[in-house]
Design a protein around this motif. Sequence first.
Motif, PDB file in Angstrom:
ATOM      1  N   LYS A 157       0.888  -1.165   0.000  1.00  0.00           N
ATOM      2  CA  LYS A 157       0.000   0.000   0.000  1.00  0.00           C
ATOM      3  C   LYS A 157       0.920   1.207   0.000  1.00  0.00           C
ATOM      4  CE  LYS A 157      -1.866   1.514   3.799  1.00  0.00           C
ATOM      5  NZ  LYS A 157      -2.203   2.778   4.430  1.00  0.00           N
ATOM      6  N   GLY A 158       1.198   1.740  -1.167  1.00  0.00           N
ATOM      7  CA  GLY A 158       2.160   2.831  -1.255  1.00  0.00           C
ATOM      8  C   GLY A 158       3.533   2.324  -0.861  1.00  0.00           C
ATOM      9  N   THR A 159       4.149   2.964   0.142  1.00  0.00           N
ATOM     10  CA  THR A 159       5.457   2.516   0.602  1.00  0.00           C
ATOM     11  C   THR A 159       5.364   1.532   1.756  1.00  0.00           C
ATOM     12  OG1 THR A 159       5.614   4.400   2.101  1.00  0.00           O
ATOM     13  CG2 THR A 159       6.579   4.669  -0.097  1.00  0.00           C
ATOM     14  N   THR A 160       4.154   1.252   2.231  1.00  0.00           N
ATOM     15  CA  THR A 160       3.956   0.322   3.334  1.00  0.00           C
ATOM     16  C   THR A 160       3.840  -1.094   2.804  1.00  0.00           C
ATOM     17  OG1 THR A 160       2.799   2.037   4.585  1.00  0.00           O
ATOM     18  CG2 THR A 160       2.478  -0.226   5.306  1.00  0.00           C
ATOM     19  N   SER A 161       4.563  -2.027   3.426  1.00  0.00           N
ATOM     20  CA  SER A 161       4.521  -3.433   3.028  1.00  0.00           C
ATOM     21  C   SER A 161       3.930  -4.268   4.150  1.00  0.00           C
ATOM     22  CB  SER A 161       5.928  -3.947   2.722  1.00  0.00           C
ATOM     23  OG  SER A 161       6.464  -3.277   1.625  1.00  0.00           O
ATOM     24  N   LEU A 162       3.164  -5.279   3.782  1.00  0.00           N
ATOM     25  CA  LEU A 162       2.551  -6.207   4.726  1.00  0.00           C
ATOM     26  C   LEU A 162       2.906  -7.619   4.296  1.00  0.00           C
ATOM     27  CD1 LEU A 162       0.562  -7.157   6.942  1.00  0.00           C
ATOM     28  CD2 LEU A 162      -1.300  -6.716   5.340  1.00  0.00           C
ATOM     29  N   ALA A 163       3.684  -8.322   5.103  1.00  0.00           N
ATOM     30  CA  ALA A 163       4.059  -9.708   4.824  1.00  0.00           C
ATOM     31  C   ALA A 163       3.197 -10.606   5.700  1.00  0.00           C
ATOM     32  CB  ALA A 163       5.533  -9.928   5.119  1.00  0.00           C
ATOM     33  N   LEU A 164       2.425 -11.498   5.072  1.00  0.00           N
ATOM     34  CA  LEU A 164       1.513 -12.382   5.793  1.00  0.00           C
ATOM     35  C   LEU A 164       1.989 -13.825   5.720  1.00  0.00           C
ATOM     36  CD1 LEU A 164      -1.918 -11.085   4.449  1.00  0.00           C
ATOM     37  CD2 LEU A 164      -0.937 -10.634   6.678  1.00  0.00           C
ATOM     38  N   ALA A 165       1.782 -14.556   6.796  1.00  0.00           N
ATOM     39  CA  ALA A 165       2.048 -15.983   6.826  1.00  0.00           C
ATOM     40  C   ALA A 165       1.016 -16.618   7.743  1.00  0.00           C
ATOM     41  CB  ALA A 165       3.454 -16.264   7.329  1.00  0.00           C
ATOM     42  N   GLY A 166       0.479 -17.755   7.341  1.00  0.00           N
ATOM     43  CA  GLY A 166      -0.506 -18.411   8.173  1.00  0.00           C
ATOM     44  C   GLY A 166      -0.742 -19.836   7.752  1.00  0.00           C
ATOM     45  N   THR A 167      -1.258 -20.619   8.686  1.00  0.00           N
ATOM     46  CA  THR A 167      -1.639 -21.990   8.392  1.00  0.00           C
ATOM     47  C   THR A 167      -3.091 -22.162   8.783  1.00  0.00           C
ATOM     48  OG1 THR A 167      -0.896 -22.730  10.566  1.00  0.00           O
ATOM     49  CG2 THR A 167       0.691 -22.888   8.760  1.00  0.00           C
ATOM     50  N   GLY A 168      -3.740 -23.099   8.146  1.00  0.00           N
ATOM     51  CA  GLY A 168      -5.141 -23.305   8.443  1.00  0.00           C
ATOM     52  C   GLY A 168      -5.659 -24.568   7.827  1.00  0.00           C
ATOM     53  N   GLU A 169      -6.961 -24.595   7.629  1.00  0.00           N
ATOM     54  CA  GLU A 169      -7.637 -25.760   7.087  1.00  0.00           C
ATOM     55  C   GLU A 169      -8.526 -25.344   5.941  1.00  0.00           C
ATOM     56  OE1 GLU A 169      -9.853 -27.372  10.312  1.00  0.00           O
ATOM     57  OE2 GLU A 169      -8.070 -27.986  11.417  1.00  0.00           O
ATOM     58  N   GLY A 170      -8.746 -26.266   5.030  1.00  0.00           N
ATOM     59  CA  GLY A 170      -9.663 -26.009   3.943  1.00  0.00           C
ATOM     60  C   GLY A 170      -9.158 -26.558   2.629  1.00  0.00           C
ATOM     61  N   VAL A 171      -9.876 -26.196   1.593  1.00  0.00           N
ATOM     62  CA  VAL A 171      -9.514 -26.587   0.239  1.00  0.00           C
ATOM     63  C   VAL A 171      -9.517 -25.313  -0.586  1.00  0.00           C
ATOM     64  CG1 VAL A 171     -10.210 -27.903  -1.788  1.00  0.00           C
ATOM     65  CG2 VAL A 171     -10.605 -28.835   0.498  1.00  0.00           C
ATOM     66  N   ASN A 172      -8.413 -25.030  -1.232  1.00  0.00           N
ATOM     67  CA  ASN A 172      -8.382 -23.852  -2.097  1.00  0.00           C
ATOM     68  C   ASN A 172      -7.400 -24.102  -3.235  1.00  0.00           C
ATOM     69  OD1 ASN A 172      -6.364 -23.753  -0.091  1.00  0.00           O
ATOM     70  ND2 ASN A 172      -6.083 -21.582  -0.375  1.00  0.00           N
ATOM     71  N   LEU A 173      -7.775 -23.629  -4.414  1.00  0.00           N
ATOM     72  CA  LEU A 173      -6.963 -23.826  -5.599  1.00  0.00           C
ATOM     73  C   LEU A 173      -7.231 -22.680  -6.558  1.00  0.00           C
ATOM     74  CD1 LEU A 173      -5.113 -25.700  -7.258  1.00  0.00           C
ATOM     75  CD2 LEU A 173      -7.165 -26.790  -8.133  1.00  0.00           C
ATOM     76  N   GLY A 174      -6.173 -22.079  -7.093  1.00  0.00           N
ATOM     77  CA  GLY A 174      -6.386 -21.056  -8.103  1.00  0.00           C
ATOM     78  C   GLY A 174      -5.400 -19.915  -8.061  1.00  0.00           C
ATOM     79  N   VAL A 175      -5.669 -18.958  -8.915  1.00  0.00           N
ATOM     80  CA  VAL A 175      -4.880 -17.740  -9.038  1.00  0.00           C
ATOM     81  C   VAL A 175      -5.851 -16.573  -8.953  1.00  0.00           C
ATOM     82  CG1 VAL A 175      -3.360 -16.407 -10.539  1.00  0.00           C
ATOM     83  CG2 VAL A 175      -3.198 -18.899 -10.511  1.00  0.00           C
ATOM     84  N   SER A 176      -5.503 -15.549  -8.144  1.00  0.00           N
ATOM     85  CA  SER A 176      -6.443 -14.442  -7.968  1.00  0.00           C
ATOM     86  C   SER A 176      -5.707 -13.129  -7.770  1.00  0.00           C
ATOM     87  CB  SER A 176      -7.348 -14.699  -6.759  1.00  0.00           C
ATOM     88  OG  SER A 176      -6.594 -14.692  -5.574  1.00  0.00           O
ATOM     89  N   VAL A 177      -6.435 -12.042  -7.967  1.00  0.00           N
ATOM     90  CA  VAL A 177      -5.983 -10.698  -7.648  1.00  0.00           C
ATOM     91  C   VAL A 177      -7.102 -10.020  -6.873  1.00  0.00           C
ATOM     92  CG1 VAL A 177      -4.453 -10.455  -9.625  1.00  0.00           C
ATOM     93  CG2 VAL A 177      -6.813  -9.730  -9.823  1.00  0.00           C
ATOM     94  N   GLY A 178      -6.758  -9.041  -6.072  1.00  0.00           N
ATOM     95  CA  GLY A 178      -7.792  -8.360  -5.310  1.00  0.00           C
ATOM     96  C   GLY A 178      -7.204  -7.369  -4.348  1.00  0.00           C
TER      97      GLY A 178
END
Length: 152
Positions: free
Chosen positions: A124-145
């Motif tokens: 977001k501009g010059t601000t960076s957000l690095a995310l890491a997480g583990t969880g459960e579920g089913v997900n597959l694909g490529v997205s933008v948002g």
Amino acid sequence: MIKRTFGLAALVLACAGAATMMPAGQARATDAKVDCHLVYNLSGWSLIYKHAEGTGTITCENGQKANVKIEVVGGGLTAGKYRINNGKGEISDVHDISDVFGDYAQAGAEAGVVKSSSAQVLTKGTTSLALAGTGEGVNLGVSVGKFTITRR
């Protein structure tokens, strides 16, 4: 020689005058950079359209703290349902906790069945957000948002 010395002196005085006329907020804008830490829970689904919501807490090194709401929306070639518990985020290049709120650009590829993990860097501009997480579920694909952080 006198003309050059006079010209140089005028330039130095003009720069000094401009520096003293600068508002204090602008002068401090480049001073201290603060890192903030995000702990969050997030759940969502996707089927071409992607939507997730969650909550978290942001704590900054300067002592500021905020409870936050997280919303992820986007689209692409995606399908799935997922949940992330106790995800971690590192937010850098902020001067104040108010800098962390707003929309971050997001793009990623996801793949996971039952136990899954994710990691991504958002901006977001010059601000960076690095995310890491583990969880459960089913997900597959490529997205933008967009990944939005607001006060709770």
